[in-house]
Design an enzyme around this catalytic site. Structure first.
Site, short mmCIF file in Angstrom:
data_model
loop_
_atom_site.label_atom_id
_atom_site.label_comp_id
_atom_site.label_asym_id
_atom_site.label_seq_id
_atom_site.Cartn_x
_atom_site.Cartn_y
_atom_site.Cartn_z
N GLY A 287 0.83 -1.20 0.00
CA GLY A 287 0.00 0.00 0.00
C GLY A 287 0.86 1.25 0.00
CB SER A 288 0.03 4.67 1.15
OG SER A 288 -1.24 4.61 0.53
#
Lengths: 686, 396
Positions: A287-288
């Site tokens: 993810g981020s």
């Protein structure tokens, strides 16, 4: 006067004499033949008497960085059968059945003829072994075998792995360091008597005792981390989670907590997949969190400057040359680089990746260690998945910027974040701190730089940007630690839903990677929860709080002092006085077992000698091992190795202990242990 | 032994101790050597079965047996030979009665009922040993009488057979084939010595041989022993096991042995290492030298005994001495032959050496009689023996 008869007799006696002496001479000849000229006897004598006995070396210990035993070998009784000597198979099976808790049918198959030797049941407790010996069943015996014991039960279970019943490491460090721990067996030339017993003979037979392994893990920090992780998993309803602490200067892994936890003493019931280390073996989408490394790549390639401004398109953006739209959680306009990370804008990340270019992006991620093994040497470590940039389609070129289409392990993330923290050098993660031969000195392993990833200045820039993530307006604000500057990045990865063929909106993996203190990083912590339930599914939620909780206490024990003014400056800088302060995750979890009063408490700042005190007081402390269900013999062996004293009352196996397991105490402290009949084996005679 | 030789030559006899003749000294020396070696080996072989005890109980029992044997020997040496002649028949009855009792109330070990426990007696009796001795006494007395009157002939052989029949039958019932065979062999030797014609002896000897073959072939365990004897190596794990282990003992021992106490075969390899196969243990621990020493002692024993017998002027002492010698030597030869694989296993003790007090005491009794026979008292001219029963040696 001799009669004629007597004269006859005297003549015949001469015959008798000749015959008798002839017999004796014949026997002497035969004896000479057998003793001197016939080699068969001596050859058979040697063949039936001389044996080589292979004795497995005592397996070495695994200790934590302070020398506390994490895995030790003790003797455990095992019951064996010599089927040929069993007189009444039926009765033997019936007598053993209740003691071994095995069905007579199963026992019969282990006792049946056809082998010279067969184990009936291994690793019994002493009480049952004694009772079986007392039965005096012909053909049934008890021998002592080394048994691996993990005195702290599930502590660091996934990192340690376990050793199977034959003394071979199967997973984790037990497998990685198997050759060292196992040593080389002694091959003793022995003689065997006619009933198969071995006679003691002189001669050492060579062989070396198993060596010890010192881990970088700190049992005290590990225990605290595991408790906090478990509390977070329970609070979020997650399926599991992990927390990995690394010293960014050395690559040493200080704590590796994984949930669910399994007790390696029970490996035979749990199966070996229970001891799979997700941090090393599971590659998942980050993810981020990847935006931090994207930013580092972009800065290093000078694709962007720290003051570059990107337009976040008010929250909606179509990836060029595709039909795929991406969204931000909130609509943003123009943002500088720090703010892109602070609010974790997907759209701006994609735009930065476009500017950077796939090739440079890929190469920097490779340099950060993604897509290949870290060099930790951990068995079955995953390399993660990072396809070559040539294979990236338009979608991957974009989504890899925010951590989709790439899979990483927690160890890779920790190592890459450590590179950001230490000024741009990727280090080999180190779980093993040193080796020593039995009774020898420790030989440390060495810090190894894999490569320089980015420039020192670029690393500092990224770190400063990441500090804003933990700021009051950042996604990771719950990771803030009062009095300590923290940098971090949140990640909330959607899991791939195989049934629907798209990323799920219900199942997530939350990430937080944190670095502290920012000005001279001592600690990198990766925390991650698997499928935390809404509303805790984001990396900025309980995952970030978990980081704060753990990092605070770990920094304290590393001697990093919290400065109240740090936080104040920070708050002023961001002009947001109403920041929700990081609060303890679960009140009950905090001070009960760790060094109460020092954890996260700014008080050490007022106490000039706090730092020295802290280190010393932890240095001589050991965790109380979990002695439950052990027998007296094991208790004594384990406590001796842990540097504790022990008072034992009763007979049987441990049913109670004070202080409880997991509590740090001074070494030399006396542990009170109560023994009693085990619930399973019924009454023991007293 | 020049000193003892002198004492015989002196006209006025010195103290008429039974060892004062060269024959007596030689007998006593050889027997003492054998018994001493037996004590040593008993300790060496039984210690394995009693780890942790300072002196193994079995070795203690053996030593106690040696003391009893010594007392028996001294006592027997004081009994004038002629007294045995009167006691012969009663003792024969006692021997047969004990054998009968053994079959009725005795207890068994290793598949044979050979032992008789008498309340109050610390050791179990093995009546076979005593019955053998009593039977030899009886037959010697019988043959001596016939020699003194008409000469030994067919009738005497018949009578001997009758005297032998009862104990032999009872022994075979135990079953104790070895003892029966020894008894038959010794009695045959007595008949031979008594001057019975060879043609007269042929028939009973043939019958005995046929009986032995029939007996063995009817018994599976006896057949197995024969198989193990005929072909020990291929059957080393089964019938030939004991014999092969005995060969191993000889092979390991070599010329000088592995050293006293250092034998391996007694460690549950060689069955009956301390009893019937003690010679194999001597072979292992003392080597061929030890075995030759044992055989040499027996050779001296036989040679001297036969010289004493040949010097006898009367039939009874002659036969008695021959019988006592044979009673010791025949089992010794058979035992050695068994241990070396020349004869199928029979379960005979090696006199003086094997563990077990019964054999030791009966052998000592035989030696006592031999010593008496060799002593100056019995070597007097025959007329002096008219005053029978004079046991006190005359003082000088």
């Amino acid at each position: 006067m001799r009669s004629a008869d007597v004269r006859t007799s005297t003549q015949r006696l001469a015959v008798v004499r000749v015959v008798m002496l002839a017999c004796l001479v014949g026997l002497a000849a035969r004896a000479t033949h057998l003793a001197v000229f016939d080699p068969k006897g001596a050859a058979r004598g040697a063949a039936q008497t001389e044996r080589t006995l292979t004795l497995a070396a005592v397996r070495g210990q695994i200790v934590d960085r302070r020398g506390q035993a994490l895995a030790v070998s003790v003797d455990a009784p095992s019951v064996f059968a010599i089927p040929d000597q069993i007189q009444n198979l039926e009765r033997t099976a019936r007598s053993l059945s209740p003691l071994l808790k095995l069905a007579p049918q199963a026992l019969r198959s282990r006792l049946r003829p056809g082998a010279r030797f067969r184990f009936v049941e291994r690793w019994l407790d002493e009480a049952r072994a004694e009772r079986i010996l007392a039965l005096k069943l012909p053909g049934i015996g008890v021998i002592r075998e080394p048994r691996r014991r993990y005195p702290n039960a599930s502590l660091a279970a996934q990192a340690l792995g376990f050793t199977n019943i034959d003394g071979r490491g199967v997973r984790g460090i037990e497998l990685q360091e198997d050759a060292w721990l196992r040593g080389t067996p002694r091959r003793l030339p022995v003689e065997r008597d006619g009933s198969g017993h071995f006679l003691l003979t002189s001669g050492s037979g060579g062989g070396t005792a198993g060596g010890d392994v010192k881990l970088a893990l700190d049992a005290t920090l590990q225990a605290a981390a595991e408790r906090e992780l478990q509390a977070a998993v329970e609070a979020t309803g997650a399926r599991g989670g992990l927390l990995l602490s690394m010293d960014p200067r050395s690559g040493e892994i200080l704590a590796l907590a994984e949930s669910p936890a399994s007790d390696p003493n029970r490996f035979r019931e749990l199966g070996d997949s229970a001891f799979k280390s997700a941090a090393f073996l599971d590659a998942t989408e980050p993810g981020s969190v990847m935006k931090a490394f994207l930013m580092a790549a972009a800065l290093d390639a000078e694709a962007v400057m720290s003051d570059s401004i990107f337009d976040c398109e008010s929250g909606k953006y179509r990836i060029p040359r595709t039909q795929k739209d991406i969204e931000d959680a909130n609509p943003y306009g123009e943002l500088d680089m720090a703010s892109v990370l602070r609010v974790s804008s997907n759209i701006c990340a994609v735009k930065i990746a476009e500017v950077l270019g796939a090739r440079a992006h890929f190469e920097t991620l490779r340099r950060f260690g993604f897509g290949r093994k870290t060099g930790s040497g951990f068995p079955a470590e995953s390399a993660g998945i990072l396809n070559p940039w040539q294979q990236w389609g338009p979608v991957e070129r974009a989504t890899i910027a925010y951590g989709q289409g790439i899979s990483v392990t927690a160890v890779q993330v920790a190592a890459a974040a450590s590179a950001l923290a230490n000024g741009g050098e990727l280090l080999e993660p180190r779980l093993v701190l040193g080796h020593r031969i039995h009774g020898g000195r420790w030989h440390p392993t060495h810090r190894r730089v894999v490569r320089r990833v980015i420039g020192r200045e670029q690393a500092r820039q990224v770190l400063r940007m990441l500090e804003s993530v933990v700021g009051p307006e950042g996604t990771g604000r719950r990771a803030a630690i009062p009095g300590i500057r923290v940098a971090g990045k949140t990640g909330t990865a959607q899991k791939w839903d195989a049934e629907e063929g798209r990323y799920s909106n219900r199942r997530f993996r939350s990430w937080f990677v944190g670095i502290a203190p920012v000005d001279a990083p001592r600690l990198v912590v990766v925390s991650s929860l698997d499928e935390p339930k809404r509303p805790h599914h984001t990396g900025g939620g309980i995952t970030a709080s978990l980081f704060a909780e753990v990092a605070r206490s770990q920094l304290a024990s590393l001697g990093v002092r919290a400065r109240p003014d740090e936080r104040a400056q920070h708050v002023v800088a961001h002009k947001a006085p109403s920041t929700p302060a990081a609060r303890p995750l679960t009140p009950r979890a905090a001070p009960a077992t760790s060094v109460a009063g020092l954890q996260g408490d700014p008080a050490p700042a007022n106490c000039p000698s706090a730092r020295g005190l802290l280190v010393d007081s932890l240095g001589s402390r050991v965790l109380v091992p979990n002695l439950k269900t052990l027998c007296a013999r094991e208790v004594i062996q384990i406590t001796r190795k842990a540097g504790l004293r022990v008072e034992v009352t009763g007979r049987g196996q441990v049913i109670d202990q004070k202080p409880p397991a997991g509590l740090p105490v001074d070494s030399g402290t006396s542990i009170w242990v109560k023994l009693g009949p085990s619930p399973s084996s019924g009454k023991t005679q007293s | 032994m020049p000193g003892s030789a002198q004492s015989v030559n002196t006209p006025a006899p010195g103290p008429r101790f039974w060892a004062s003749t060269p024959e007596g000294s030689a007998l006593l020396t050889s027997v003492t050597l054998l018994i001493a070696l037996g004590v040593l080996m008993s300790y060496s072989t039984t210690a394995v079965q009693a780890l942790g005890e300072s002196i193994p109980r079995l070795a203690q029992r053996h030593t106690a047996g040696v003391v009893l044997a010594a007392l028996t020997l001294v006592a027997a040496a004081r009994v004038p030979l002629q007294r045995w002649r009167r006691l012969a028949l009663p003792l024969w009855f006692v021997g047969v009665a004990l054998l009968g009792a053994t079959l009725l109330v005795g207890h068994s070990a290793n598949g044979a009922q050979r032992w008789l426990t008498i309340p109050g007696l610390p050791m179990a009796l093995q009546p076979a040993e005593f019955a053998r001795l009593a039977s030899v006494l009886a037959v010697a007395a019988l043959l001596a009488r016939s020699m003194e009157t008409s000469g030994a002939g067919k009738r005497e052989v018949m009578r001997c057979a009758l005297l032998a029949a009862a104990p032999v039958a009872l022994l075979l019932l135990q079953p104790d084939f070895g003892s029966a065979a020894v008894l038959v062999a010794v009695l045959a030797l007595l008949c031979f010595t008594a001057g019975v014609g060879l043609r007269v002896m042929a028939l009973p000897a043939g019958l005995a041989l046929a009986g032995a073959v029939a007996y063995v072939s009817l018994r599976p365990y006896a057949l197995a022993r024969v198989r193990g004897f005929l072909d020990p190596w291929p059957n080393a794990q089964t019938e030939g096991f004991q014999l092969v282990q005995s060969f191993v003992a000889f092979g390991r021992g070599g010329l000088l042995g592995v050293g006293l106490g250092d034998g391996r075969q007694k460690l549950h390899y060689l069955p009956e290492a301390h009893t019937d196969f003690i010679l194999a243990m001597i072979a292992e621990e003392i080597g061929l030298v030890g075995v030759l020493l044992v055989l040499g002692c027996f050779a001296v024993f036989a040679r001297v005994s036969l010289r004493v017998a040949a010097r006898s002027r009367e039939p009874f002492p002659l036969l008695l001495v021959t019988g006592m010698m044979a009673l010791v030597l025949v089992p010794a030869l058979l035992n050695a032959a068994v241990v070396m694989g020349l004869v199928p296993t029979t379960g005979l003790a090696l006199p003086f050496l094997s563990h077990g007090s019964n054999s030791l005491i009966c052998s000592a009794l035989a030696v006592g009689i031999l010593l008496r026979a060799s002593s100056a008292d019995e070597q007097r001219p025959a007329r002096r023996l008219v005053s029978r029963g004079r046991t006190r040696p005359r003082t000088a």
